[in-house]
Design a protein around this motif. Structure first.
Motif, mmCIF file in Angstrom:
data_model
loop_
_atom_site.group_PDB
_atom_site.id
_atom_site.type_symbol
_atom_site.label_atom_id
_atom_site.label_comp_id
_atom_site.label_asym_id
_atom_site.label_seq_id
_atom_site.Cartn_x
_atom_site.Cartn_y
_atom_site.Cartn_z
ATOM 1 N N PRO A 128 14.960 -47.054 123.423
ATOM 2 C CA PRO A 128 15.987 -47.200 124.474
ATOM 3 C C PRO A 128 16.782 -48.499 124.367
ATOM 4 O O PRO A 128 16.879 -49.267 125.331
ATOM 5 C CB PRO A 128 15.151 -47.150 125.762
ATOM 6 N N GLU A 129 17.365 -48.756 123.202
ATOM 7 C CA GLU A 129 18.173 -49.963 123.027
ATOM 8 C C GLU A 129 19.478 -49.834 123.829
ATOM 9 O O GLU A 129 19.893 -48.732 124.199
ATOM 10 C CB GLU A 129 18.486 -50.188 121.543
ATOM 11 N N ARG A 130 20.131 -50.970 124.043
ATOM 12 C CA ARG A 130 21.299 -50.987 124.933
ATOM 13 C C ARG A 130 22.379 -50.008 124.504
ATOM 14 O O ARG A 130 22.940 -49.299 125.338
ATOM 15 C CB ARG A 130 21.902 -52.394 125.011
ATOM 16 N N VAL A 131 22.687 -49.947 123.210
ATOM 17 C CA VAL A 131 23.773 -49.085 122.760
ATOM 18 C C VAL A 131 23.513 -47.631 123.144
ATOM 19 O O VAL A 131 24.445 -46.889 123.505
ATOM 20 C CB VAL A 131 23.985 -49.214 121.228
ATOM 21 N N PHE A 132 22.253 -47.210 123.157
ATOM 22 C CA PHE A 132 21.920 -45.826 123.519
ATOM 23 C C PHE A 132 21.896 -45.651 125.033
ATOM 24 O O PHE A 132 22.374 -44.635 125.550
ATOM 25 C CB PHE A 132 20.571 -45.448 122.909
ATOM 26 N N ARG A 133 21.349 -46.627 125.746
ATOM 27 C CA ARG A 133 21.326 -46.529 127.206
ATOM 28 C C ARG A 133 22.738 -46.407 127.756
ATOM 29 O O ARG A 133 23.005 -45.600 128.654
ATOM 30 C CB ARG A 133 20.637 -47.762 127.815
ATOM 31 N N GLU A 134 23.653 -47.205 127.215
ATOM 32 C CA GLU A 134 25.023 -47.176 127.706
ATOM 33 C C GLU A 134 25.740 -45.899 127.274
ATOM 34 O O GLU A 134 26.494 -45.314 128.052
ATOM 35 C CB GLU A 134 25.779 -48.411 127.213
ATOM 36 N N PHE A 135 25.494 -45.463 126.049
ATOM 37 C CA PHE A 135 26.194 -44.276 125.553
ATOM 38 C C PHE A 135 25.789 -43.026 126.333
ATOM 39 O O PHE A 135 26.616 -42.149 126.599
ATOM 40 C CB PHE A 135 25.901 -44.079 124.065
ATOM 41 N N GLY A 186 15.215 -41.900 114.645
ATOM 42 C CA GLY A 186 15.237 -43.327 114.309
ATOM 43 C C GLY A 186 16.625 -43.913 114.191
ATOM 44 O O GLY A 186 16.828 -44.870 113.429
ATOM 45 N N LEU A 187 17.577 -43.396 114.953
ATOM 46 C CA LEU A 187 18.952 -43.895 114.833
ATOM 47 C C LEU A 187 19.041 -45.378 115.172
ATOM 48 O O LEU A 187 19.921 -46.085 114.667
ATOM 49 C CB LEU A 187 19.889 -43.076 115.730
ATOM 50 N N ASP A 188 18.130 -45.878 115.996
ATOM 51 C CA ASP A 188 18.115 -47.312 116.313
ATOM 52 C C ASP A 188 17.769 -48.166 115.092
ATOM 53 O O ASP A 188 17.960 -49.386 115.114
ATOM 54 C CB ASP A 188 17.108 -47.599 117.435
ATOM 55 N N GLU A 189 17.267 -47.541 114.023
ATOM 56 C CA GLU A 189 16.920 -48.282 112.810
ATOM 57 C C GLU A 189 18.051 -48.304 111.790
ATOM 58 O O GLU A 189 17.903 -48.863 110.700
ATOM 59 C CB GLU A 189 15.652 -47.708 112.182
ATOM 60 N N CYS A 190 19.182 -47.685 112.126
ATOM 61 C CA CYS A 190 20.334 -47.720 111.229
ATOM 62 C C CYS A 190 20.908 -49.129 111.189
ATOM 63 O O CYS A 190 21.228 -49.713 112.220
ATOM 64 C CB CYS A 190 21.393 -46.727 111.703
ATOM 65 N N GLU A 191 21.046 -49.683 110.001
ATOM 66 C CA GLU A 191 21.572 -51.032 109.819
ATOM 67 C C GLU A 191 23.063 -50.989 109.503
ATOM 68 O O GLU A 191 23.571 -50.017 108.954
ATOM 69 C CB GLU A 191 20.831 -51.741 108.677
ATOM 70 N N ALA A 192 23.742 -52.059 109.812
ATOM 71 C CA ALA A 192 25.187 -52.126 109.591
ATOM 72 C C ALA A 192 25.519 -52.136 108.100
ATOM 73 O O ALA A 192 24.807 -52.741 107.296
ATOM 74 C CB ALA A 192 25.770 -53.368 110.250
ATOM 75 N N GLU A 193 26.591 -51.445 107.754
ATOM 76 C CA GLU A 193 27.120 -51.536 106.399
ATOM 77 C C GLU A 193 27.553 -52.973 106.135
ATOM 78 O O GLU A 193 28.054 -53.659 107.030
ATOM 79 C CB GLU A 193 28.311 -50.603 106.224
ATOM 80 N N GLN A 194 27.379 -53.408 104.897
ATOM 81 C CA GLN A 194 27.674 -54.803 104.581
ATOM 82 C C GLN A 194 29.131 -54.996 104.162
ATOM 83 O O GLN A 194 29.432 -55.405 103.048
ATOM 84 C CB GLN A 194 26.725 -55.289 103.480
ATOM 85 N N TYR A 195 30.047 -54.646 105.074
ATOM 86 C CA TYR A 195 31.450 -55.012 104.855
ATOM 87 C C TYR A 195 31.554 -56.521 105.075
ATOM 88 O O TYR A 195 30.810 -57.096 105.856
ATOM 89 C CB TYR A 195 32.359 -54.296 105.848
ATOM 90 N N HIS A 196 32.486 -57.149 104.422
ATOM 91 C CA HIS A 196 32.593 -58.599 104.547
ATOM 92 C C HIS A 196 34.026 -59.002 104.861
ATOM 93 O O HIS A 196 34.978 -58.330 104.493
ATOM 94 C CB HIS A 196 32.124 -59.297 103.264
ATOM 95 N N ASP A 197 34.126 -60.103 105.549
ATOM 96 C CA ASP A 197 35.427 -60.667 105.894
ATOM 97 C C ASP A 197 35.996 -61.373 104.676
ATOM 98 O O ASP A 197 35.539 -62.453 104.295
ATOM 99 C CB ASP A 197 35.260 -61.653 107.060
ATOM 100 N N THR A 198 36.966 -60.744 104.032
ATOM 101 C CA THR A 198 37.525 -61.303 102.793
ATOM 102 C C THR A 198 38.336 -62.567 103.028
ATOM 103 O O THR A 198 38.663 -63.280 102.089
ATOM 104 C CB THR A 198 38.418 -60.262 102.093
ATOM 105 N N SER A 199 38.666 -62.854 104.288
ATOM 106 C CA SER A 199 39.422 -64.076 104.568
ATOM 107 C C SER A 199 38.517 -65.303 104.638
ATOM 108 O O SER A 199 38.985 -66.426 104.728
ATOM 109 C CB SER A 199 40.178 -63.928 105.901
#
Length: 478
Positions: free
Chosen positions: A252-259, A197-210
């Motif tokens: 088969p999301e794009r990031v995996f197809r390309e990788f 289920g690696l396609d279900e990994c969500e982005a860490e919520q880092y934020h743009d402090t600027s």
């Protein structure tokens, strides 16, 4: 005496809102264990009802993968240590990976597992933060010499838990493995690391402090964090001392197809197994349905002529290789649906009459989802509840069903949850009433939320993102 909470550097809050003892005198592996996603491990309590392959189904694909784990691909000079298992939603990837993990564990060839799940109440299963630490902690249980090497690595690098995944993999996994390989006189390490289920990994919520707005903008995307994990696993596989085979299962999301495209990523390091192409699931779905209908027939004391000839072939055709379709049909009979079993089956089969000439494999699954949702006394409101449950589960860890009910229902004395969700047990894990103060809602498959977020699939039940936000906001402010 001041409490330990006031002692500098003794405690801190981690990314999972846990209080973690970081005193350097603490056992190094205890510090590591405090940073793992325990629910992501294949045999965790959180995965007690996770899908597994029905006995005698998916035999060929499991044998294919197990043989590759144990014997490799026959390439001596440049063996491929990564295999990508893919296929669209509903093809049974997680069930195959779960059953394979059990088989590997039983036979002593399981290194580590990590099962991502975007619907999980556990933050650790939805994001990358605990990925390497969870893998390392499992490997430490593999052999005493490896456990000692990982413990020493933790002790010598106390700040590694705050480093990026590449540094963590090098420090906690690869360096200890090299040490063990050089010093060990026992049998060589081998086995599998299974990532599902690696396609279900969500982005860490880092934020743009600027950012000067009321809310900072996240600086990462899901695809970026998924790609980072892929790169870390690729680097591990290319290390000559890394002894494990890596299985990665995803859509088969794009990031995996390309990788995994050798023309884009020229390093030939992986094989691909498409469950939708290389393994015809019809025979396995037939076997599953035959076994399940036999149980239903005995439960209700139906004659041996039920279901009628042609029923199972029709359902198999409707499934279009989607195990999730067959599983959802069977759950309808297992969840005390308000319709009698014979009438319910007849209604499911009659959906064939409205089938259009199309090659869309999701058509019958969508029709089944639509029919189940329309059995609710107020389908649009039930859908809003489903979206709200998903959001609450994402942002409130292990939110009890009782709390969500109190938030969403308009009358605190009503039983609105049972009224709206009572016919949807085949789609949603609804805790028994006696357990709702502690147990959380859950979803059997992410494909339900995919369906409800696509207006082309769910039609009149589609709710705009703004509508869903207003519904949840109103629930909080009333």
């Amino acid at each position: 005496m001041a409490s330990s909470f006031n002692k500098a550097h003794d405690f801190r809050i981690d990314n999972f809102n846990n209080i973690v003892n970081v005193n350097h005198s603490a056992d190094p592996l205890s510090k590591l264990e405090a940073r793992i996603a325990a629910g992501a491990i294949h045999d965790s309590a959180e995965r007690c009802d996770a899908p597994k392959c029905h006995p005698e189904t998916r035999v060929a694909v499991q044998a294919n993968l197990y043989r590759w784990i144990v014997d490799g691909d026959g390439e001596v000079e440049q063996p491929k240590k990564i295999k990508w298992v893919t296929g669209p939603a509903g093809t049974g990837k997680t069930a195959v990976m779960g059953s394979l993990a059990d088989r590997c564990a039983k036979n002593g060839v399981l290194g580590a597992t990590f099962f991502f799940a975007s619907w999980s109440a556990s933050m650790g299963r939805r994001r990358k933060t605990a990925f390497v630490t969870t893998i390392a902690h499992q490997l430490a249980q593999h052999r005493k010499d490896l456990k000692s090497a990982i413990s020493t690595a933790m002790d010598n690098n106390p700040g590694v838990l705050e480093k990026n995944l590449h540094v963590q993999m090098e420090t906690l996994v690869l360096a200890p493995l090299r040490e063990v390989v050089h010093q060990s006189e026992g049998p060589g390490l081998r086995g599998a690391i299974i990532v599902d289920g690696l396609d279900e990994c969500e982005a860490e919520q880092y934020h743009d402090t600027s950012s000067t707005g009321p809310r900072a903008t996240p600086t990462r995307t899901n695809a970026q964090d998924q790609s980072e994990i892929l790169q870390v696993l690729q680097a591990a596989s290319l290390d000559p001392h890394f002894p494990f085979r890596i299985l990665i299962a995803s859509r088969p999301e794009r990031v995996f197809r390309e990788f995994f495209d050798p023309e884009i990523n020229p390093i030939s390091f992986a094989q691909k197994l498409d469950l939708n192409v290389e393994h015809n699931a019809d025979a396995d779905i037939t076997l599953f349905l035959e076994a399940q209908f036999d149980l239903i027939r005995r439960r209700f004391n139906f004659p041996s002529s039920w279901p009628s000839r042609g029923t199972i072939p029709t359902l198999v055709e409707n499934a279009s290789g989607q195990f999730i379709y067959a599983a959802t049909v069977i759950r309808l009979f297992d969840t005390s649906h308000r319709e009698a079993p014979k009438a319910l089956l007849e209604a499911i089969l009659n959906m064939e009459a409205t089938r259009k000439a199309t090659s869309n494999p999701l058509e019958q699954l969508d029709a089944l989802y639509m029919r189940i949702l329309e059995s609710s006394p107020d389908p649009p409101l039930s859908v809003q509840w489903i979206h709200a449950i998903a959001v609450c589960s994402q942002y409130i860890v292990n939110a009890p069903a009782f709390n969500i009910n109190m938030l969403l229902q308009t009358d605190p004395e009503s039983n609105e949850a049972e009224h709206l969700l009572g016919t949807l047990h085949s789609l949603i894990r609804i805790p028994p009433h006696s357990d709702q103060t502690t147990a959380a809602y859950g979803f059997y498959h992410k494909s339900l939320l995919d369906f409800l977020k696509d207006p082309g699939r769910c039609g009149k039940l589609y709710a705009e993102h703004s509508e869903r936000g207003v519904f949840i906001w109103d629930a909080f402010v009333r």
